[in-house]
Structure formats: C-alpha cells, structure tokens
Design a protein around this motif. Sequence first.
Motif, PDB file in Angstrom:
ATOM      1  N   GLU A   1      15.977  51.803  43.741  1.00 17.65           N
ATOM      2  CA  GLU A   1      15.766  52.186  42.337  1.00 17.65           C
ATOM      3  C   GLU A   1      15.638  53.695  42.199  1.00 17.65           C
ATOM      4  OE1 GLU A   1      13.921  49.784  38.915  1.00 17.65           O
ATOM      5  OE2 GLU A   1      12.251  50.693  40.000  1.00 17.65           O
ATOM      6  N   ASN A   2      16.622  54.280  41.503  1.00 12.77           N
ATOM      7  CA  ASN A   2      16.679  55.713  41.241  1.00 12.77           C
ATOM      8  C   ASN A   2      16.636  56.547  42.524  1.00 12.77           C
ATOM      9  OD1 ASN A   2      16.803  55.257  38.441  1.00 12.77           O
ATOM     10  ND2 ASN A   2      14.576  55.149  38.321  1.00 12.77           N
ATOM     11  N   GLY A   3      16.994  55.915  43.643  1.00 13.55           N
ATOM     12  CA  GLY A   3      17.124  56.653  44.891  1.00 13.55           C
ATOM     13  C   GLY A   3      15.831  57.067  45.567  1.00 13.55           C
ATOM     14  N   ARG A   4      14.698  56.607  45.088  1.00  9.86           N
ATOM     15  CA  ARG A   4      13.409  57.068  45.622  1.00  9.86           C
ATOM     16  C   ARG A   4      12.971  56.192  46.794  1.00  9.86           C
ATOM     17  NH1 ARG A   4      11.004  61.920  45.031  1.00  9.86           N
ATOM     18  NH2 ARG A   4      11.549  61.863  42.810  1.00  9.86           N
ATOM     19  N   ILE A   5      12.837  56.805  47.957  1.00  6.29           N
ATOM     20  CA  ILE A   5      12.419  56.088  49.165  1.00  6.29           C
ATOM     21  C   ILE A   5      10.980  56.486  49.490  1.00  6.29           C
ATOM     22  CG2 ILE A   5      12.830  55.779  51.634  1.00  6.29           C
ATOM     23  CD1 ILE A   5      15.776  56.225  51.102  1.00  6.29           C
ATOM     24  N   LYS A   6      10.066  55.542  49.312  1.00  4.59           N
ATOM     25  CA  LYS A   6       8.643  55.781  49.532  1.00  4.59           C
ATOM     26  C   LYS A   6       7.971  54.460  49.862  1.00  4.59           C
ATOM     27  CE  LYS A   6       7.695  55.343  44.564  1.00  4.59           C
ATOM     28  NZ  LYS A   6       7.150  56.007  43.356  1.00  4.59           N
ATOM     29  N   ASP A   7       6.730  54.533  50.224  1.00  5.63           N
ATOM     30  CA  ASP A   7       5.920  53.338  50.477  1.00  5.63           C
ATOM     31  C   ASP A   7       4.870  53.193  49.393  1.00  5.63           C
ATOM     32  OD1 ASP A   7       7.282  52.804  52.789  1.00  5.63           O
ATOM     33  OD2 ASP A   7       5.709  53.488  54.156  1.00  5.63           O
ATOM     34  N   VAL A   8       4.766  51.994  48.852  1.00  6.06           N
ATOM     35  CA  VAL A   8       3.657  51.650  47.962  1.00  6.06           C
ATOM     36  C   VAL A   8       3.123  50.303  48.445  1.00  6.06           C
ATOM     37  CG1 VAL A   8       4.595  52.914  45.989  1.00  6.06           C
ATOM     38  CG2 VAL A   8       5.187  50.513  46.292  1.00  6.06           C
ATOM     39  N   PRO A   9       1.879  49.963  48.122  1.00  2.00           N
ATOM     40  CA  PRO A   9       1.324  48.694  48.600  1.00  2.00           C
ATOM     41  C   PRO A   9       2.211  47.500  48.271  1.00  2.00           C
ATOM     42  CG  PRO A   9      -0.403  50.048  47.650  1.00  2.00           C
ATOM     43  CD  PRO A   9       0.886  50.760  47.362  1.00  2.00           C
ATOM     44  N   GLY A  10       2.550  46.734  49.294  1.00  2.00           N
ATOM     45  CA  GLY A  10       3.379  45.546  49.115  1.00  2.00           C
ATOM     46  C   GLY A  10       4.865  45.801  49.085  1.00  2.00           C
ATOM     47  N   TRP A  11       5.251  47.074  49.100  1.00  2.00           N
ATOM     48  CA  TRP A  11       6.679  47.442  49.020  1.00  2.00           C
ATOM     49  C   TRP A  11       6.866  48.732  49.800  1.00  2.00           C
ATOM     50  CZ3 TRP A  11       9.751  51.377  46.846  1.00  2.00           C
ATOM     51  CH2 TRP A  11      11.107  51.070  46.630  1.00  2.00           C
ATOM     52  N   THR A  12       6.991  48.595  51.120  1.00  2.32           N
ATOM     53  CA  THR A  12       7.019  49.763  52.000  1.00  2.32           C
ATOM     54  C   THR A  12       8.451  50.051  52.439  1.00  2.32           C
ATOM     55  OG1 THR A  12       6.361  48.243  53.774  1.00  2.32           O
ATOM     56  CG2 THR A  12       4.635  49.572  52.765  1.00  2.32           C
ATOM     57  N   LEU A  13       9.228  50.562  51.502  1.00  2.00           N
ATOM     58  CA  LEU A  13      10.653  50.799  51.726  1.00  2.00           C
ATOM     59  C   LEU A  13      10.893  51.857  52.794  1.00  2.00           C
ATOM     60  CD1 LEU A  13      13.648  50.460  50.954  1.00  2.00           C
ATOM     61  CD2 LEU A  13      13.285  52.168  49.154  1.00  2.00           C
ATOM     62  N   ARG A  14      10.156  52.951  52.717  1.00  4.89           N
ATOM     63  CA  ARG A  14      10.375  54.020  53.702  1.00  4.89           C
ATOM     64  C   ARG A  14      10.092  53.523  55.116  1.00  4.89           C
ATOM     65  NH1 ARG A  14       6.476  58.847  54.729  1.00  4.89           N
ATOM     66  NH2 ARG A  14       7.544  59.798  56.509  1.00  4.89           N
ATOM     67  N   SER A  15       9.021  52.780  55.271  1.00  4.87           N
ATOM     68  CA  SER A  15       8.688  52.240  56.592  1.00  4.87           C
ATOM     69  C   SER A  15       9.741  51.245  57.065  1.00  4.87           C
ATOM     70  CB  SER A  15       7.314  51.567  56.553  1.00  4.87           C
ATOM     71  OG  SER A  15       6.289  52.517  56.324  1.00  4.87           O
ATOM     72  N   ALA A  16      10.265  50.440  56.143  1.00  5.65           N
ATOM     73  CA  ALA A  16      11.282  49.452  56.505  1.00  5.65           C
ATOM     74  C   ALA A  16      12.542  50.133  57.025  1.00  5.65           C
ATOM     75  CB  ALA A  16      11.613  48.582  55.302  1.00  5.65           C
ATOM     76  N   LEU A  17      13.003  51.156  56.322  1.00  2.76           N
ATOM     77  CA  LEU A  17      14.211  51.844  56.744  1.00  2.76           C
ATOM     78  C   LEU A  17      13.985  52.607  58.042  1.00  2.76           C
ATOM     79  CD1 LEU A  17      15.506  53.032  53.262  1.00  2.76           C
ATOM     80  CD2 LEU A  17      16.497  51.263  54.713  1.00  2.76           C
ATOM     81  N   ARG A  18      12.793  53.141  58.210  1.00  3.96           N
ATOM     82  CA  ARG A  18      12.476  53.808  59.478  1.00  3.96           C
ATOM     83  C   ARG A  18      12.505  52.806  60.635  1.00  3.96           C
ATOM     84  NH1 ARG A  18       8.161  56.175  57.970  1.00  3.96           N
ATOM     85  NH2 ARG A  18       6.662  54.607  58.635  1.00  3.96           N
TER      86      ARG A  18
END
Length: 577
Positions: free
Chosen positions: A358-375
């Motif tokens: 969503e809108n290109g933002r890669i970050k971690d928030v509680p329950g949705w840790t996108l940055r950690s997943a891609l790492r």
Amino acid sequence: MTDKRSKNEHIKEDSRLLRGTISEGLADVSTGAISEDDSQLTKFHGTYLQDHRDVRGERTKKKLEKAYSFMIRVRLPAGVTTSKQWLQLDAIAGTYANDQLRLTTRQTFQFHGVIKPNMRRTMQAINAALLDTLAACGDVNRNVLAASNPYLTKAHTAAHELAVNVSEHLLPRTGAYHEIWLDGEQVVDKTRAAEPEEEPIYGQHYLPRKFKIVVAVPPSNDIDLFAHDLGYIAIVEDGKLVGWNVAVGGGMGMTHGDTETFPRTADVMGFCTTEQAIDVAEKVVTVQRDWGNRENRKRARLKYTIEDHGLENFRAEVEKRLGYKLGEARPYEFTSTGDVIGWTQGADKKWHLTLYIENGRIKDVPGWTLRSALREIAEVHPGGFVVTANQNVIVTNVPAKGKAKIEAILKQHGIDIGTDLSGMRRNSMSCVALPTCGLALAESERFLPELVTALEDSLDRAGLRDDEIVIRMTGCPNGCARPYLAEIGLVGRNPGLYNLYLGAAFNGERLNKLYAEDVDKSGIVRLLDPIFARYAKEREQGEHFGDFAIRAGYVQATTGGNRFHADLAPVKVAAAE
C-alpha cells in the motif's frame, strides 16, 4: 542584453559541475539544513532537503529551527535488486531512516528522515551495496523504468537491459559525487576516474528540467509509458523482438490555475532497432538540452518543447543529429497499466510473486510486520526482488518447491499477498505528500487508504468490488503518482480539499478531465457513489470505468495535453454537500 534565464541556470553554471558548497554545508554543525543553492544541487546527487511539517508550528513557537532531514533516492534502473542488496538497504533504513523503506513510482527505493550528520554514512552504505543515488533527481535523466518483471520473456529481459544501458550512458560524468559523498573514492565504474572533467552530453548547464525514460513491453503498460519524456515500446513479431517504437513528450506536472501548464501524453515518433536505441536516447536528450525553455521552469519539460516546435520538427532535428532516419512506428497494443498481484510463472518455469504494498511503504506495525517479512525472505531466498513502477514488489525466481516457504513467512508476519483486496485498492497509488514533501498542499499517502475504504462501501453496493478501477492521489499538481492518467484522479488543492478528475483510459493512453473542484472526503464519496451505481447498471461489455465516464457524459474526453483544460464544466462543491 538582459539574462532572462531562471535562477537554477545560474546555480548550475556556477556549481563547478555539481559541487557548489555542498561539502562545506555538510560540515556546518550549526544547522540541520544546507544553503538554498546547494539544496538545488544535491538533487542531482539524489537527495532533497525536507522538514517535518507536522511539527513546524510547535518548533516555531519554541523558536527552534525546522526539523530538517533529507530524502535520499536510490538509482535502480528497472527496479532490480539482489537479495543481498535488499538486506543492505533494509539495514540502512533501520540505522539511518526511520526504520522504513519506501518504494516509489520511479521503480526504486527512497529513504526519509536522514539527518545531516548521517548523510555521508548513508551514501557510503548505499555505495557498499554496489548502488548509488547519482542522477536520481535533478535536471538530468533520472531513474530509468522498465517492464516490471525481466524474467517473464526474452522481450522483458531486453527491456531491462536497455533500461540499464540507457541509464549508464546518460549518467553525469562529474567527479563531484565521489568527492562529496565517498571522500574521493571511486565507485563501481572505475573507468570514469580517468575521464576528463566535463559533461559530454549535458554540458555545464545540464538539462532545462528533469528528464524521464521508460521501456515497456505490450500488452502491459505497467510503467505508464505515455507519462514520460522518452519511452520505448517493445515490438515483437513472430515471437522475436525486432526493435522499439519511440515515444516522446509525455509529462505529468502542471500548476493549479495556470492553463499554460498541463499534463501531456507522449507521441509515438518512430521506430528504432535495439542497436540504435541508446543513440536515439542521447540525441533526444541533446535536442531537449538545446531547445528546452531555460527561462521559465514551469514550461521547461520536453512536452512543452514539442508543443512549441511541433513533433515533425523535433523528429527532423533528432534524425539530423542521428545521421539517419527513424523507421515508421509499428503496430502494438496496450491493455492495462497496473501490476498483476500474486504468482506468475516465467519462461524458465520459475515463479514470481508480486506483493501489493500500500502506497509503497515498507514498515512494521503490530500484527503486520511487512519489513521483517521481506527481510526474512531475503535472508533465505537467493532469487532477488524487483520494485515495480506501481509501488509494489516482486519476489523473483522462486522454484516451485520454494513457493510454500515464501507464503509461510508472509503468513507468520500477518501479510496477505493482496489478491483478496478490492480491484480499486490493488490499483491505487499515492505520492508521499505530507508531512515531508515541501510542495504538498494536502495529504496523500496518509489519506488515500481511508478514502478507498469509504469508496469500497459504494463499490460493494454496486457489485463492483472486484472490478479493476485505477485511482491515484497526489498532494499537489506536480503529479508524482501520475494522477492524470488515473480513471479517478485526485490532486490536492488545500488541506482536506482535492480536485477530482475522471475519464482516463485504463491502458494509460488518455488523460482524464476535471470533474469537480475543491471537494473533501465526503464530497468525493457522494459524487462517485451514483456514478458507480450507473456504471454497474449501464456499462457495455468490457467497458472500463474511465471510458464509461466519458460515454455517460460526466466529462469530455481529453484528446491531448493541450486540451486538458478545455471543454470543462466542473461540478461545483455545493453539489457534494
């Protein structure tokens, strides 16, 4: 004779090939900023000075300097990165850039919030990843886009190679980048160290304004070819790539209230072979260098050069400098713009997973840790990644037996691939806007998701949830998210107020048209709700939303950039209240 050139022309002329006093400014610990002139020059080095606008008022009351920081944009032709580079860029985000990566509409990465004391360290860390930021911004050719997945077919691979080669050929040759950011050390291309200190293509004044190049492979127009100064369209005949149609003169930016400025779709000018393509790029750039407007930066893009001189005259000058004629354009067809979310298989039978971001933002928030997943994926998956021009990411070259592992990592981090999202959300895109962009008049990245949520209620009632409808938003009229090529375009006018545009072509070949001015969130929803209802009931077989908006009479078709402001009868704000 009075020198009527814009201030930026003098800054470039006096810059000593982009050096200015940037080094001295970085060493000044009395401020988090650099000088106004140097802030223009650092753009050529891939970085903008910004400040956090959410805290301006509070800091002013306390008589504190603005909360200055820098945005840094990586030069990443065609968006391709290795897994190792992904991990290195992720580490930079965690160390220097607010623990976030942002995928941009330029098919690359941006870091936000880098403070001045960390600038050199950040640039050196990017260099250690065998990447750079040179010419990611500024009055030069910027990051070159290409069809998102280079592994799908041989034509896609050729598109990637052309993007990389054009990017390298058109790089500024100044040694300033290495001197300022890398303490004079050479980067990857050691051949440049021995080159004379000159700019053989750009000259000391560089280009009148920014310049953008893209490479597309029909039928997908996933890089919005017609929004760019120069575009190459792959021509495949009998299964073989035979060359490229050449398009020129696209551009998105304009100024509110100034009808002399407008977005424009590129014109297809001719055809060239792969062997001629880089030569064509250079000559198009040099004609723009010599013919472009250096007095009025608002009308300095190639689109205005072609409007003022005519396409035929421009083509003749390009051919004169080439020393040969371009071929006549060959048939092609685009059918869509956005990315296909989910798994696809390439010609080599390997799999590629396009994730909606969503809108290109890669970050971690509680329950949705996108940055950690891609790492975590990058740590175990050697196949690499591709950033798309629609702010998404592709996990590339996954063997069939590796698909389950990738999906399991994503699930553990609460990440959905995105295939279950509404068609509108999958085709949504925004610029950064507030709080960091100094040009923003209204929110964009922080507002578009909630607006889409509100519009999804209307789509659900109309039975349109799964329909692909392109919606894009920017916080100002400069058009970084290419809103004028969206079936629903929203452009910030003032805090909370937007101009609403309708009627662009789903395949990116036609601009939209102003439908309503200065509407807020509730007004946008109220205006679009009955249009969605009519579209669901009255659309013809295969008819897209933008085409219906024109056929139903909501807006007139925009037949060219110079007609963007014509034929207007915008809905008044009162109609949305």
